[in-house]
Motif scaffolding. Structure first.
Motif, PDB file in Angstrom:
ATOM      1  N   THR A   6       5.445   2.478 -54.074  1.00 18.04           N
ATOM      2  CA  THR A   6       5.371   3.674 -54.893  1.00 18.04           C
ATOM      3  C   THR A   6       4.994   4.837 -54.005  1.00 18.04           C
ATOM      4  O   THR A   6       4.083   4.729 -53.188  1.00 18.04           O
ATOM      5  CB  THR A   6       4.314   3.521 -56.008  1.00 18.04           C
ATOM      6  N   TYR A   8       3.264   8.329 -53.286  1.00 17.42           N
ATOM      7  CA  TYR A   8       2.156   9.137 -53.792  1.00 17.42           C
ATOM      8  C   TYR A   8       2.091  10.455 -53.043  1.00 17.42           C
ATOM      9  O   TYR A   8       2.374  10.518 -51.847  1.00 17.42           O
ATOM     10  CB  TYR A   8       0.815   8.411 -53.615  1.00 17.42           C
ATOM     11  N   GLU A   9       1.720  11.507 -53.776  1.00 17.83           N
ATOM     12  CA  GLU A   9       1.482  12.816 -53.189  1.00 17.83           C
ATOM     13  C   GLU A   9      -0.026  12.996 -53.059  1.00 17.83           C
ATOM     14  O   GLU A   9      -0.743  12.896 -54.049  1.00 17.83           O
ATOM     15  CB  GLU A   9       2.052  13.909 -54.090  1.00 17.83           C
ATOM     16  N   TYR A  19       2.692  12.853 -48.136  1.00 21.25           N
ATOM     17  CA  TYR A  19       3.329  11.844 -48.967  1.00 21.25           C
ATOM     18  C   TYR A  19       3.310  10.506 -48.243  1.00 21.25           C
ATOM     19  O   TYR A  19       3.604  10.431 -47.056  1.00 21.25           O
ATOM     20  CB  TYR A  19       4.767  12.262 -49.296  1.00 21.25           C
ATOM     21  N   LEU A  25      -2.240   0.348 -56.014  1.00 23.48           N
ATOM     22  CA  LEU A  25      -3.094   1.486 -56.308  1.00 23.48           C
ATOM     23  C   LEU A  25      -4.320   1.500 -55.395  1.00 23.48           C
ATOM     24  O   LEU A  25      -4.760   2.549 -54.938  1.00 23.48           O
ATOM     25  CB  LEU A  25      -3.533   1.474 -57.781  1.00 23.48           C
ATOM     26  N   ALA A  28      -3.634   3.317 -52.365  1.00 19.73           N
ATOM     27  CA  ALA A  28      -3.634   4.765 -52.569  1.00 19.73           C
ATOM     28  C   ALA A  28      -5.052   5.320 -52.433  1.00 19.73           C
ATOM     29  O   ALA A  28      -5.263   6.373 -51.826  1.00 19.73           O
ATOM     30  CB  ALA A  28      -3.044   5.116 -53.934  1.00 19.73           C
ATOM     31  N   GLU A  32      -6.391   7.977 -49.731  1.00 19.86           N
ATOM     32  CA  GLU A  32      -7.137   9.165 -50.164  1.00 19.86           C
ATOM     33  C   GLU A  32      -8.373   9.357 -49.285  1.00 19.86           C
ATOM     34  O   GLU A  32      -8.657  10.465 -48.820  1.00 19.86           O
ATOM     35  CB  GLU A  32      -7.549   9.030 -51.632  1.00 19.86           C
ATOM     36  N   PHE A  40      -4.730  12.644 -55.560  1.00 21.79           N
ATOM     37  CA  PHE A  40      -3.429  12.032 -55.323  1.00 21.79           C
ATOM     38  C   PHE A  40      -2.817  11.660 -56.658  1.00 21.79           C
ATOM     39  O   PHE A  40      -3.514  11.507 -57.655  1.00 21.79           O
ATOM     40  CB  PHE A  40      -3.532  10.812 -54.400  1.00 21.79           C
ATOM     41  N   LYS A  41      -1.484  11.568 -56.658  1.00 24.19           N
ATOM     42  CA  LYS A  41      -0.760  11.186 -57.877  1.00 24.19           C
ATOM     43  C   LYS A  41       0.575  10.586 -57.467  1.00 24.19           C
ATOM     44  O   LYS A  41       1.105  10.913 -56.404  1.00 24.19           O
ATOM     45  CB  LYS A  41      -0.550  12.392 -58.786  1.00 24.19           C
ATOM     46  N   PRO A  42       1.113   9.708 -58.308  1.00 24.98           N
ATOM     47  CA  PRO A  42       2.440   9.168 -57.998  1.00 24.98           C
ATOM     48  C   PRO A  42       3.487  10.269 -58.102  1.00 24.98           C
ATOM     49  O   PRO A  42       3.372  11.181 -58.920  1.00 24.98           O
ATOM     50  CB  PRO A  42       2.663   8.095 -59.057  1.00 24.98           C
TER      51      PRO A  42
END
Length: 88
Positions: A6, A8-9, A19, A25, A28, A32, A40-42
């Protein structure tokens, strides 16, 4: 079995974006902390051209696209992919 990756930004402290493709998760959260990101977000994978270009290492900075320190001004993700021979 391959994990689903996935994108993530990550929003960094200076406001820039980074990115990364991660498999879980928990990864992620690790990114971070590593990048000292504010959040961060997908990323919505609605644009297959953008996803393909980012997977090839391209990033967008303002109106330019960069990879390996090279900055090029393309109109959009699709134009970049076509010019660089990247297919979604």
């Amino acid at each position: 079995m391959t994990d689903k990756m996935t994108e993530y930004e990550f929003t960094l402290l200076d406001g820039s974006k980074r990115y990364e493709f991660v498999s879980e998760l928990g990864d992620a959260f690790a990114f971070e902390r590593m990048h000292k990101a504010r959040s961060f977000k997908p990323v919505d994978a609605a644009d297959p051209w953008e996803t393909a270009a980012r997977a090839a290492g391209w990033e967008q900075r303002d109106s330019h696209f960069t990879r390996c320190g090279v900055s090029i001004a393309y109109v959009d993700w699709k134009t970049l992919c076509i010019a660089e021979g990247i297919s979604p």
